[in-house]
Every structure is written in structure tokens, then in C-alpha cells.
Design a protein around this motif. Structure first.
Motif, PDB file in Angstrom:
ATOM      1  N   ALA A  85      -2.564  31.341  12.838  1.00 59.39           N
ATOM      2  CA  ALA A  85      -1.885  30.241  13.527  1.00 59.39           C
ATOM      3  C   ALA A  85      -1.714  29.045  12.594  1.00 59.39           C
ATOM      4  O   ALA A  85      -0.643  28.414  12.554  1.00 59.39           O
ATOM      5  CB  ALA A  85      -2.665  29.846  14.777  1.00 59.39           C
ATOM      6  N   LEU A  86      -2.761  28.726  11.844  1.00 63.34           N
ATOM      7  CA  LEU A  86      -2.676  27.621  10.887  1.00 63.34           C
ATOM      8  C   LEU A  86      -1.647  27.918   9.794  1.00 63.34           C
ATOM      9  O   LEU A  86      -0.883  27.037   9.388  1.00 63.34           O
ATOM     10  CB  LEU A  86      -4.044  27.385  10.241  1.00 63.34           C
ATOM     11  CG  LEU A  86      -5.159  26.840  11.129  1.00 63.34           C
ATOM     12  CD1 LEU A  86      -6.499  26.923  10.411  1.00 63.34           C
ATOM     13  CD2 LEU A  86      -4.870  25.399  11.542  1.00 63.34           C
ATOM     14  N   THR A  87      -1.614  29.172   9.352  1.00 62.89           N
ATOM     15  CA  THR A  87      -0.689  29.571   8.295  1.00 62.89           C
ATOM     16  C   THR A  87       0.758  29.459   8.767  1.00 62.89           C
ATOM     17  O   THR A  87       1.625  28.950   8.042  1.00 62.89           O
ATOM     18  CB  THR A  87      -0.992  31.016   7.848  1.00 62.89           C
ATOM     19  OG1 THR A  87      -2.335  31.070   7.364  1.00 62.89           O
ATOM     20  CG2 THR A  87      -0.039  31.467   6.755  1.00 62.89           C
TER      21      THR A  87
ATOM     22  N   ARG B 144      -0.228  27.557  -4.598  1.00 62.13           N
ATOM     23  CA  ARG B 144      -0.807  28.346  -3.500  1.00 62.13           C
ATOM     24  C   ARG B 144      -1.662  27.462  -2.607  1.00 62.13           C
ATOM     25  O   ARG B 144      -2.581  26.796  -3.073  1.00 62.13           O
ATOM     26  CB  ARG B 144      -1.663  29.487  -4.049  1.00 62.13           C
ATOM     27  CG  ARG B 144      -2.192  30.416  -2.958  1.00 62.13           C
ATOM     28  CD  ARG B 144      -3.061  31.527  -3.524  1.00 62.13           C
ATOM     29  NE  ARG B 144      -4.349  31.016  -4.000  1.00 62.13           N
ATOM     30  CZ  ARG B 144      -5.228  31.740  -4.662  1.00 62.13           C
ATOM     31  NH1 ARG B 144      -4.969  33.005  -4.965  1.00 62.13           N
ATOM     32  NH2 ARG B 144      -6.388  31.209  -5.054  1.00 62.13           N
ATOM     33  N   LEU B 145      -1.339  27.489  -1.336  1.00 63.96           N
ATOM     34  CA  LEU B 145      -2.129  26.824  -0.309  1.00 63.96           C
ATOM     35  C   LEU B 145      -2.840  27.909   0.495  1.00 63.96           C
ATOM     36  O   LEU B 145      -2.213  28.877   0.910  1.00 63.96           O
ATOM     37  CB  LEU B 145      -1.239  26.009   0.634  1.00 63.96           C
ATOM     38  CG  LEU B 145      -0.270  25.008  -0.012  1.00 63.96           C
ATOM     39  CD1 LEU B 145       0.670  24.435   1.033  1.00 63.96           C
ATOM     40  CD2 LEU B 145      -1.054  23.883  -0.679  1.00 63.96           C
ATOM     41  N   SER B 146      -4.126  27.749   0.726  1.00 62.88           N
ATOM     42  CA  SER B 146      -4.843  28.764   1.497  1.00 62.88           C
ATOM     43  C   SER B 146      -5.823  28.096   2.463  1.00 62.88           C
ATOM     44  O   SER B 146      -6.945  27.765   2.086  1.00 62.88           O
ATOM     45  CB  SER B 146      -5.567  29.750   0.573  1.00 62.88           C
ATOM     46  OG  SER B 146      -6.322  29.077  -0.409  1.00 62.88           O
ATOM     47  N   PRO B 147      -5.375  27.884   3.702  1.00 60.30           N
ATOM     48  CA  PRO B 147      -6.286  27.354   4.714  1.00 60.30           C
ATOM     49  C   PRO B 147      -7.372  28.368   5.046  1.00 60.30           C
ATOM     50  O   PRO B 147      -7.263  29.554   4.728  1.00 60.30           O
ATOM     51  CB  PRO B 147      -5.370  27.107   5.923  1.00 60.30           C
ATOM     52  CG  PRO B 147      -4.211  28.027   5.717  1.00 60.30           C
ATOM     53  CD  PRO B 147      -4.032  28.142   4.226  1.00 60.30           C
ATOM     54  N   GLY B 148      -8.420  27.901   5.689  1.00 61.24           N
ATOM     55  CA  GLY B 148      -9.525  28.769   6.072  1.00 61.24           C
ATOM     56  C   GLY B 148      -9.928  28.538   7.513  1.00 61.24           C
ATOM     57  O   GLY B 148      -9.310  27.747   8.242  1.00 61.24           O
TER      58      GLY B 148
ATOM     59  N   LYS C 289      -6.150  21.409  12.277  1.00 58.17           N
ATOM     60  CA  LYS C 289      -4.698  21.254  12.494  1.00 58.17           C
ATOM     61  C   LYS C 289      -4.184  19.968  11.836  1.00 58.17           C
ATOM     62  O   LYS C 289      -3.106  19.942  11.243  1.00 58.17           O
ATOM     63  CB  LYS C 289      -4.411  21.246  13.986  1.00 58.17           C
ATOM     64  CG  LYS C 289      -2.941  21.283  14.361  1.00 58.17           C
ATOM     65  CD  LYS C 289      -2.801  21.316  15.867  1.00 58.17           C
ATOM     66  CE  LYS C 289      -1.402  21.511  16.380  1.00 58.17           C
ATOM     67  NZ  LYS C 289      -0.311  20.939  15.666  1.00 58.17           N
ATOM     68  N   SER C 290      -4.963  18.905  11.934  1.00 54.34           N
ATOM     69  CA  SER C 290      -4.540  17.626  11.349  1.00 54.34           C
ATOM     70  C   SER C 290      -4.409  17.734   9.832  1.00 54.34           C
ATOM     71  O   SER C 290      -3.568  17.057   9.226  1.00 54.34           O
ATOM     72  CB  SER C 290      -5.545  16.525  11.707  1.00 54.34           C
ATOM     73  OG  SER C 290      -6.835  16.834  11.199  1.00 54.34           O
ATOM     74  N   GLU C 291      -5.220  18.596   9.217  1.00 62.37           N
ATOM     75  CA  GLU C 291      -5.140  18.776   7.774  1.00 62.37           C
ATOM     76  C   GLU C 291      -3.863  19.509   7.384  1.00 62.37           C
ATOM     77  O   GLU C 291      -3.244  19.196   6.358  1.00 62.37           O
ATOM     78  CB  GLU C 291      -6.370  19.530   7.277  1.00 62.37           C
ATOM     79  CG  GLU C 291      -7.664  18.740   7.421  1.00 62.37           C
ATOM     80  CD  GLU C 291      -8.882  19.502   6.956  1.00 62.37           C
ATOM     81  OE1 GLU C 291      -9.711  18.910   6.227  1.00 62.37           O
ATOM     82  OE2 GLU C 291      -9.017  20.686   7.313  1.00 62.37           O
ATOM     83  N   ILE C 292      -3.457  20.456   8.201  1.00 67.89           N
ATOM     84  CA  ILE C 292      -2.187  21.150   7.954  1.00 67.89           C
ATOM     85  C   ILE C 292      -1.046  20.151   7.991  1.00 67.89           C
ATOM     86  O   ILE C 292      -0.155  20.151   7.123  1.00 67.89           O
ATOM     87  CB  ILE C 292      -1.965  22.256   9.004  1.00 67.89           C
ATOM     88  CG1 ILE C 292      -3.027  23.354   8.880  1.00 67.89           C
ATOM     89  CG2 ILE C 292      -0.557  22.842   8.879  1.00 67.89           C
ATOM     90  CD1 ILE C 292      -2.979  24.148   7.608  1.00 67.89           C
ATOM     91  N   GLU C 293      -1.061  19.282   8.980  1.00 66.39           N
ATOM     92  CA  GLU C 293      -0.013  18.261   9.109  1.00 66.39           C
ATOM     93  C   GLU C 293      -0.007  17.327   7.904  1.00 66.39           C
ATOM     94  O   GLU C 293       1.062  16.954   7.390  1.00 66.39           O
ATOM     95  CB  GLU C 293      -0.229  17.470  10.403  1.00 66.39           C
ATOM     96  CG  GLU C 293      -0.063  18.325  11.655  1.00 66.39           C
ATOM     97  CD  GLU C 293      -0.576  17.640  12.916  1.00 66.39           C
ATOM     98  OE1 GLU C 293      -1.192  16.546  12.778  1.00 66.39           O
ATOM     99  OE2 GLU C 293      -0.384  18.206  14.015  1.00 66.39           O
ATOM    100  N   SER C 294      -1.195  16.963   7.421  1.00 62.74           N
ATOM    101  CA  SER C 294      -1.287  16.074   6.262  1.00 62.74           C
ATOM    102  C   SER C 294      -0.740  16.741   5.000  1.00 62.74           C
ATOM    103  O   SER C 294      -0.080  16.093   4.175  1.00 62.74           O
ATOM    104  CB  SER C 294      -2.746  15.663   6.027  1.00 62.74           C
ATOM    105  OG  SER C 294      -3.233  14.898   7.109  1.00 62.74           O
ATOM    106  N   VAL C 295      -0.996  18.027   4.848  1.00 61.11           N
ATOM    107  CA  VAL C 295      -0.491  18.758   3.684  1.00 61.11           C
ATOM    108  C   VAL C 295       1.031  18.803   3.705  1.00 61.11           C
ATOM    109  O   VAL C 295       1.690  18.563   2.683  1.00 61.11           O
ATOM    110  CB  VAL C 295      -1.077  20.183   3.643  1.00 61.11           C
ATOM    111  CG1 VAL C 295      -0.366  21.022   2.585  1.00 61.11           C
ATOM    112  CG2 VAL C 295      -2.572  20.127   3.363  1.00 61.11           C
ATOM    113  N   ILE C 296       1.605  19.094   4.858  1.00 63.83           N
ATOM    114  CA  ILE C 296       3.068  19.152   4.979  1.00 63.83           C
ATOM    115  C   ILE C 296       3.683  17.805   4.608  1.00 63.83           C
ATOM    116  O   ILE C 296       4.656  17.725   3.843  1.00 63.83           O
ATOM    117  CB  ILE C 296       3.473  19.570   6.402  1.00 63.83           C
ATOM    118  CG1 ILE C 296       3.034  21.011   6.675  1.00 63.83           C
ATOM    119  CG2 ILE C 296       4.981  19.424   6.595  1.00 63.83           C
ATOM    120  CD1 ILE C 296       3.133  21.415   8.139  1.00 63.83           C
TER     121      ILE C 296
END
Length: 391
Positions: free
Chosen positions: A284-286, A361-365, A370-377
Motif C-alpha cells: 500500500a505504501l509502495t 531507489r526508494l524502499s519503504p518498510g 504514510k506522512s513520510e511517503i507524502e514528504s518524499v513525494i
């Protein structure tokens, strides 16, 4: 989990971080209470150390559906495990089938044996998204084929290869199957029997949430590998040769008891959470990360499309921009840890068409928020705007 940190970690494909607090606690407890040499003495602390190792094997056996825990040999990492499997199995004149997504930890031992003992290697090229044609694999088999080896999931593309289907081919053609589970152990269900896996190389420091310096190799009981290391085992010490009994045959020297205590706790965490839950969250995060990045002009994502099965790996290119510059800016200006370059898989980059540049390469764990995904984008968007204006 409260990370209590001022940066965003997006390099879980290399090593997962943070670790569950219980992993750190288990390592500290082992250091204080049972850090003697396992299998090298009969005193109380040595016995406790031996129990640490056996408990770790038991939990790994449960996770991978391995009948006998002693068929797991502990190694320093996946690279060590792959070398034990490849160098221990192959003989002069043997033929091996591999894929164009292999990590250098598989490719380099194979190429070394080509030079030194004359094995033959056939690399089956996948398409640019990593899809493997099983017919090409079957067509490549000849009377000297000893081994099929494949990465379970590409560390560049996130593509998941059809291991069970490869296992069916290998069983039917009476050849062995070696799987590199560097990106899937603890993240995807693995059943060595049901999937026809004869040799399974896995790390402790990635999806199993243990420390660095841990890993292992499952060895089918029908297979007798030549040891990679020779030396003390604490068993059959009166014999000049390496003992035949498992796992001693493949574990010369003192083991990393403290690290394996941490690995046992990481595996316990995975078993409790379940790999299905872990994969669902990471997927889901990916997908959220991919959907956001796809809106950025000039950005292209490697590997399967959104909605297709993949592990939590998102590699991308920005047109006209060096990936190392993007990684540097993410780190220095936004506090986001990523990986750029060739990811030890030049074959994978040749397959994906990114060999000239490498990729970011981005690799969430599992502990990514979710807020970190938004910050990366948002950070990648800002970098794109800045670099575009500069050009």
C-alpha cells in the motif's frame, strides 16, 4: 512505532531500519547472559548459547516450512549463503541457468567458476519490467544442467519472479533450484517444499528485522555441499576432515550468537505480525509512493506498474538528471535516506534500460509512515522544479 528521528529512512531494501525494540533487548540480554561459545563447552552459559542458535533455527524453519531446523546453515549474509550454495554444489562442466535480474552476489560467484573450473552459465533475459518467460528457462535446460538460480524479487525493479513455477520445472527435469530471498524473506510467504526450493539464501538484516552479520542457507537434505570454510566445529574434533553432521559441516568457527539472538526475535516479530500483513502494508505504501511520483514531469519508474504485484522497491529516473545528485539533495536538503547507483545489479540495469545512468531507489518498510511517503513525494517534486529551473 515512534521513530524519534529527524530524518526519513527509505533504504530498507539494503537494510531495514528501525528494528523492533525487542530485537535490541534480545541482543543485550544474550550479551549479558549467554554470550559464551555455542557447542564448544558443557558449562551453563555455553549451553544457553547453543539454545539461542537452536531457537533461531526453529523459528526460521517455521517461517520457511522447513522440516528439520538443522538443514539451515547460518551465514554472515545472503552473499555468504549464495557463495556456499554455488561453490559447494557446482563441479567442472556443470551448466547453470540464471536470470538477467541477478544480484552480483549470484553473478560474480558464477562468473568466477566459469573462469576457474569451466562451468557454463546461461542468463535468461526478462523483459524491461522483469517478467520472466518460463519457456525460455525450460528450453535452456540441457543434459549438463545442474542448477537453476533466480532472485525471488529484483532489488532494482521490485518484480516478483514465479518461484513455484521454476520449482515445478526443476523437479520435473531433476535439477536443483537456488533462490535468492534477499528481498522477500519475511515479506512474502516462502514454503521450500511446496515451492520446490532446494537451496534458499536469505539475510537476517532485511525483512527478518535482525542485525547485520546474520543470514542463512537452507540446504535440501538430499544435497551434500562442499563446505566453504573448514575449521573448528566443536564436534568430531578428533577427525581431520570436516564433520558430515549438519549444521556443523557448514558452520566452522564461532557463530554470531548475539546477532542470532536478535535475528530470532526479528523472526518472532514477523511470525506474529505475519508476512501477509507486512506485505500488504508495504504494498500500500509502495503504490501510494508510485502514484505520487508518476505525477512529476520527466520522471519514469522502473519495474511493474501500480496495481501489479511487487515488493516495496521503487526505482526511478528523472530525465536529464544524474541519480546521484538526486540522492545527495534528498539526503542533504530534506533528510531522506535513499540509494542511488547500480545497486550491485548491472544485469538488472541492462535489462531495465538504465545501465548508462543507474537509478534512484526508494524502499519503504513496515515501519514507514504514510506522512513520510507524502514528504518524499513533495521533496522529489521540489528537486525537479529546482533542477528544471536551473537547466
Amino acid at each position: 512505532m515512534n521513530h524519534n528521528r529527524s530524518f526519513i529512512y527509505m533504504d530498507n531494501a539494503a537494510t531495514t531500519w528501525p528494528k523492533p525494540p525487542s530485537v535490541i533487548e534480545a541482543m543485550e540480554r544474550c550479551m549479558l547472559e549467554s554470550a559464551a561459545n555455542p557447542g564448544r563447552g558443557s558449562h551453563t552459559m555455553a549451553v544457553k548459547a547453543s539454545r539461542v542458535l537452536f531457537e533461531t533455527r526453529k523459528r526460521l524453519s517455521k517461517l520457511f516450512h522447513i522440516a528439520n531446523p538443522n538443514d539451515i546453515a547460518f551465514t554472515l549474509n545472503t552473499t555468504h549463503a549464495l557463495n556456499l550454495a554455488i561453490q559447494g554444489l557446482l563441479k567442472p562442466g556443470d551448466h547453470v541457468i540464471a536470470t538477467s535480474l541477478e544480484h552480483n552476489s549470484t553473478r560474480r560467484p558464477l562468473e568466477a567458476l566459469k573462469r576457474t573450473i569451466g562451468i557454463e552459465v546461461t542468463y535468461i533475459t526478462t523483459d524491461a519490467k522483469g517478467v520472466l518467460d518460463l519457456k525460455q528457462v525450460e528450453d535452456a535446460i540441457n543434459e549438463r544442467t545442474k542448477l537453476v538460480t533466480a532472485v525471488h524479487s529484483s532489488n532494482l525493479l521490485g518484480t516478483i519472479l514465479p518461484v513455484a513455477e521454476l520449482g515445478e520445472i526443476a523437479r520435473r527435469r531433476r535439477i536443483r533450484l537456488l533462490i535468492d530471498a534477499a528481498q522477500t524473506a519475511g515479506v512474502l510467504p516462502i514454503d521450500v517444499t511446496a515451492m520446490g526450493i532446494d537451496l534458499l539464501a536469505f539475510p537476517g538484516h532485511k525483512g527478518l528485522l535482525g542485525p547485520q552479520g546474520t543470514g542463512g542457507l537452507y540446504i535440501n537434505p538430499e544435497i551434500e555441499l562442499e563446505p566453504l570454510l573448514f575449521g573448528g566445529t566443536g564436534s568430531k574434533s578428533e577427525e581431520i576432515g570436516q564433520p558430515k553432521i549438519r549444521p556443523d559441516r557448514y558452520e566452522a568457527g564461532t557463530q554470531n550468537t548475539v546477532g542470532l539472538a536478535g535475528l530470532a526475535e526479528g523472526v518472532r516479530f514477523v511470525l506474529n505480525e505475519t508476512v501477509e500483513t507486512i506485505h500488504a502494508k508495504e504494498k500500500a505504501l509502495t503504490y501510494e509512493l508510485m502514484e505520487g511520483l508518476q505525477q512529476i514531469p520527466g520522471l519514469s519508474i522502473l519495474g511493474p506498474d501500480v496495481g501489479q504485484e511487487r515488493t516495496a522497491i521503487v526505482s526511478f529516473l528523472l530525465e536529464g538528471v544524474d541519480p546521484s545528485e538526486i540522492a545527495f539533495l534528498l539526503d542533504q536538503q530534506f533528510g531522506i535516506a535513499v540509494r542511488s547507483g547500480f545497486h550491485c545489479t548491472p544485469l538488472g540495469h541492462q535489462t531495465a534500460g538504465s545501465y548508462e545512468t543507474g537509478a534512484v531507489r526508494l524502499s519503504p518498510g513496515y515501519f514507514t509512515e504514510k506522512s513520510e511517503i507524502e514528504s518524499v513525494i513533495e521533496a522529489v517534486k521540489e528537486i525537479n522544479v529546482t533542477l528544471t529551473a536551473r537547466a
